[in-house]
Design a protein around this motif. Structure first.
Motif: not given
Ligand code: LLP
Length: 421
Positions: A61-70, A81-84, A277-289
């Motif tokens: 997960y690309a942390v920059k998209a939403n980095s709230n601890l929860a 995993g995380f992309d930082i 295979l690695l993927f680093e999605p950010g937006r598509s994990l959190v935007a719509a939520a």
């Protein structure tokens, strides 16, 4: 039936997140407040995880998209995993219970201190963006008596067909190692006792709404992997970078399963079914939520324009000001009666301080509004401009609401500032 675009739906005349009316959240936590749906977060993660379940893969997960601890913690519990891109993000991921061994570190400006911090945490790999950075990592690893795991982030020179500010895979962008320079750089890395070559990475941009640019980049990566294999350099992992775009207005991004199916088919056809295979999605994990909940302070109507001045602003949600991004707006309790055409603006002293333009809404002062699709690059890009405390954040889980970041206190905004003696 198609799935709802957002987990925010009108029920009995009121916009709700999961089972909770947004007016209840406004009453309890005030406004502006970011509201996230736990179920939507987890469903979005699963949409990537399920099609990859049968193979060696990691969703960072690309942390920059939403980095709230929860948010980080919920995703970590789900196996992410995380992309930082900074030492700060590394510290957050660890504080949230993330596994260092599942972290990839991207970004063009890693400092020696950040490299040392990541080495000692034991991250999975550095996604190296230049020859000079490879030197720095080698030097820091040597000093620490360690071997740094590295992937080269190559610039595949493909057009992601997205906003120029968020396209990163073209030759003229600052990101990645030029494709032609990759092979000699890999040879150098492979010869170093302080570097361990583990993979290759690319990231071509964000808010990409078709599969084609990803496949173009994958073809370039796989051709490079061939050349590396011929040169005796074997990789363990291939990192395809960020995820898909989302539907803000009328975009029609494919579901993640389609992207993953197409990519894995290419990988397998090229004979690399053994690679992780690695993927680093950010937006598509959190935007719509997520939604940004706000209140109309007052309306200002005029001959040429009507403004609805709200208590959220560009410091809370920068995307419209920075990219002229269109984001959906809904009234929490829609009114009957004639709508006016409004620009939604904040109180910040900049003409760029707008959240939406030309929206037809029936409004009264004090009404609640929600900007939808705001879970990504919303709070994480928020600032204190105009000495505005940053918003509260809550996560809704069924009928429960958890505060996951309290509203900033004004006194905290200048706590670290000192007058001269
Ligand atoms: N990996 C790397 C190396 C990245 O630079 C990014 C995003 C991602 C992954 C995640 O990409 P995504 O899955 O979110 O598309 N603030 C802008 C977006 C900036 C994206 C920067 N890099 C916006 O609000 O649209």
């Amino acid at each position: 039936m198609t799935a709802p675009r957002f987990p925010f739906v009108h029920r009995a005349g009121e916009l709700c997140c999961e089972d909770v009316p947004l007016s209840e959240i406004a009453q309890r936590f005030g406004t502006p407040t970011y509201v996230y749906s736990r179920r939507a977060l987890e469903d979005a993660f699963d949409a990537y995880a399920q099609p990859l379940a049968a193979r060696a893969a990691l969703i960072c997960y690309a942390v920059k998209a939403n980095s709230n601890l929860a948010v980080l913690n919920l995703l970590a519990r789900r196996g992410a995993g995380f992309d930082i891109v900074s030492g700060g993000e590394l510290a957050r991921v660890l504080a949230a219970g993330g596994d260092a061994g599942r972290i990839v570190f991207s970004g063009v400006g890693k400092t020696d201190a950040e490299i040392a911090q990541a080495l000692s945490a034991g991250i999975l790999s550095f996604n190296v963006e230049s020859a000079a950075e490879l030197d720095a990592i080698e030097r820091v690893a040597a000093a620490a008596g360690r071997r740094a795991p590295v992937s080269l982030r190559v610039n595949p020179d493909v057009d992601a067909q997205t906003h120029p500010y968020i396209a990163t895979g073209l030759r003229e962008n600052k990101f990645g190692v030029a494709y032609e320079e990759a092979l000699p750089l890999y040879q150098r890395a492979a010869a170093s006792p302080h570097l361990q070559v583990v993979g290759v990475a690319a990231h071509i941009g964000s808010q990409i709404t078709s599969v084609a640019p990803f496949l173009d980049a994958a073809d370039r990566l796989l051709a490079l992997v061939e050349r590396l294999t011929a040169a005796g350099i074997r990789l363990q992992q291939i990192d395809f970078g960020g995820g898909l775009g989302i539907r803000y207005r009328d975009e029609q991004p494919p579901p993640p399963a389609q992207l993953i199916g197409a990519l894995t088919a290419r990988v397998d056809a090229a004979g690399h079914a053994d690679k992780t295979l690695l993927f680093e999605p950010g937006r598509s994990l959190v935007a719509a939520a997520g939604a940004l909940l706000m209140r109309v302070v007052r309306r200002k109507t005029g001959a040429t324009k009507n403004f609805a001045i709200v208590d959220a602003a560009m410091n809370d949600l920068l995307r419209p000001a920075l990219y002229e991004a269109w984001m959906a707006v809904e009234a929490v309790r829609p009114r009957q009666g004639s709508a006016l055409r409004y620009d939604l603006v904040g109180p910040v002293c900049e003409s760029a301080d707008w959240l939406a333009r030309d929206r037809d809404l029936a409004l009264e002062d004090g009404d609640l509004l929600a900007v939808l699709g705001a879970g990504a690059y919303g709070m994480s890009m928020a600032s204190n401009y105009n000495t505005r405390p940053r918003a509260a954040e809550v996560i809704v889980d069924g009928g429960r609401v958890y505060c996951v970041r309290r509203r900033e206190e004004i006194s905290a905004l200048f706590r670290d500032e000192f007058p001269l003696p």
